[in-house]
Design an enzyme around this catalytic site. Structure first.
Site, PDB file in Angstrom:
ATOM      1  N   ARG A 168       0.834  -1.205   0.000  1.00 21.58           N
ATOM      2  CA  ARG A 168       0.000   0.000   0.000  1.00 21.58           C
ATOM      3  C   ARG A 168       0.863   1.248   0.000  1.00 21.58           C
ATOM      4  O   ARG A 168       0.540   2.253  -0.650  1.00 21.58           O
ATOM      5  CB  ARG A 168      -0.911   0.011   1.223  1.00 21.58           C
ATOM      6  CG  ARG A 168      -2.053  -0.992   1.172  1.00 21.58           C
ATOM      7  CD  ARG A 168      -2.766  -1.088   2.512  1.00 21.58           C
ATOM      8  NE  ARG A 168      -3.281   0.194   2.941  1.00 21.58           N
ATOM      9  CZ  ARG A 168      -3.432   0.568   4.210  1.00 21.58           C
ATOM     10  NH1 ARG A 168      -3.105  -0.268   5.194  1.00 21.58           N
ATOM     11  NH2 ARG A 168      -3.916   1.752   4.514  1.00 21.58           N
ATOM     12  N   SER A 183      -6.179  -2.840   8.792  1.00 23.58           N
ATOM     13  CA  SER A 183      -4.793  -2.812   9.258  1.00 23.58           C
ATOM     14  C   SER A 183      -4.721  -2.482  10.742  1.00 23.58           C
ATOM     15  O   SER A 183      -4.034  -3.155  11.518  1.00 23.58           O
ATOM     16  CB  SER A 183      -3.994  -1.782   8.449  1.00 23.58           C
ATOM     17  OG  SER A 183      -2.658  -1.715   8.908  1.00 23.58           O
TER      18      SER A 183
END
Length: 431
Positions: A168, A183
């Protein structure tokens, strides 16, 4: 489903079944799906989002990709706090000992700083000998013995999250709310605590630019926690200026020590103290150590003022091998003064954070080395009146390295106006 079919489903904005998401994430963590296919999935998720059901499944899959903790054999409740990150944010080092002193376990998996935001692990590791990289057996033992331990994320805790985040970071998919939620919550849920308090920050030094975006994130994070049958509260707090006066690592430890030892007679660190007490109170309330938030706040304040929290902090440092009496201090200082008189209208927390990094207080890449003593003291806050020549910032280090670059950053980090400015509200809302 084949990986390409999973990607196509998200590309076409269709809801993926929970078992498909779980298989996809676990296959990726085991190396069965290449980075380029995961990158395509992440971009499709960024563009089309996820349903609450998908986000919950993604979080569960990332959590289950590694080791999880359970505290059912302990005779005390467990809780933790998570902050979305900011400049000068050091509350974990104060609230953790406060809550642990009240017979509540605080098993904290803390993070390192990256970019302009600081990390709890980096602050702790500025104490000589302190190790955040201990075995899970020691981690569990320290929590049972001292009610608190703070460690860094290991390779065995949410490994899927670790791999996905690295992608990411380099594929412009960091901003996806479902990916952010999964996350954060996968790591916090892996801790196995009974409850969780979230500090969701917004403003110039935060990831969320405004309170509206912060509220959206807080509500979604809370919904995930509730989906796992955890007690969750969230505070929306301002990061339009650094928290407290010190930005760095050992210098922030110094600020925490002043608060824990009740040595801040001039209330220089009142914002740090007040936010820590509010978060502590909510943790204690969720842990049923008080019948109301107000009662929990009184308990937290009493625990801090009695010196119990400082004793708990000293024990935490000692168990992790740290030598608090050897905390390094800066020896070189440079004052940055106000160019005119007036009221501080704004402070750019991000610019102040990057100014500290110019001196080595943070890292731009995960491989960068931290300078433990580098930092900045922020003498004035929004709403304060200053005369021409008053000190706004003090740069600190063990040498003058980075002072020029930091000064250049600070030139753009504040605005002074002739009109009176109201101080900002630190705690915006609790949900």
């Amino acid at each position: 489903m084949l990986p390409v079919e999973v990607i196509a489903f998200k590309r076409d904005n269709k809801e993926l079944p929970e078992e498909v998401i779980e298989n996809f994430i676990l296959d990726f963590s085991h190396g069965k799906i290449p980075d380029y296919q995961m990158t395509a999935f992440l971009m499709a998720t960024l563009l089309n989002g996820m349903t609450p059901k998908e986000t919950l499944a993604l979080t569960r899959s990332m959590m289950r990709s590694g080791e999880t903790f359970s505290w059912h054999d302990c005779d005390f409740p467990t809780t933790d706090k998570h902050s979305t990150g900011g400049v000068g944010d050091k509350t974990s080092l104060i609230l953790g000992p406060i809550v642990a002193s009240c017979d509540v376990g605080v098993p904290m998996i803390a993070g390192r700083g990256l970019g302009h935001t600081g990390g709890t692990v980096d602050k702790l590791e500025s104490i000589p000998g302190f190790s955040c990289n201990i075995t899970t057996e020691k981690f569990k033992g320290f929590v049972k013995e001292n009610h608190i331990s703070m460690i860094a994320q290991t390779d065995n805790i949410c490994p899927a999250d670790k791999k996905i985040y690295s992608l990411r970071d380099v594929t412009a998919t960091v901003e996806s709310i479902p990916l952010i939620c999964a996350s954060i919550m996968s790591k916090k849920l892996a801790e196995g605590t009974d409850s969780l308090v979230l500090d969701v920050k917004f403003g110039s030094g935060a990831f969320m630019p405004n309170s509206k975006k912060a509220l959206e994130l807080a509500q979604k994070l809370k919904k995930i926690g509730l989906g796992f049958k955890r007690k969750v509260s969230a505070f929306l707090t301002s990061m339009d200026q650094p928290l407290g006066q010190y930005v760095g690592n050992s210098v922030e430890i110094g600020e925490c020590l002043a608060i824990l030892k009740n040595e801040d007679s001039q209330n220089l660190f009142q914002d740090t103290k007040e936010l820590s007490l509010n978060l502590s109170a909510e943790m204690l309330f969720l842990s049923k150590k008080a019948k109301s938030f107000r009662e929990a706040y009184v308990l937290a304040k009493k625990t801090l003022e009695s010196g119990q929290a400082f004793e708990k902090f000293e024990r935490l440092i000692s168990l992790h091998g740290g030598r608090l009496n050897e905390l390094p201090r800066p020896t070189k200082f440079l004052e940055f003064c106000s160019p005119k008189k007036g009221y501080i209208q704004s402070l750019d927390s991000k610019a102040i954070g990057y100014a500290s990094i110019e001196m080595g207080a943070g890292r731009l890449k995960t491989t960068d080395q931290i300078n433990p003593v580098a930092g900045i003291r922020v003498h004035k806050k929004i709403g304060d009146f200053v005369e021409k020549g008053d000190v706004l910032f003090t740069l600190m280090n063990h040498s003058t390295q980075g002072f020029d670059a930091a000064q250049a950053r600070l030139q753009q980090a504040f605005h002074i106006t002739s009109k009176k400015v109201s101080p900002i509200k630190l705690i915006y809302k609790k949900i």
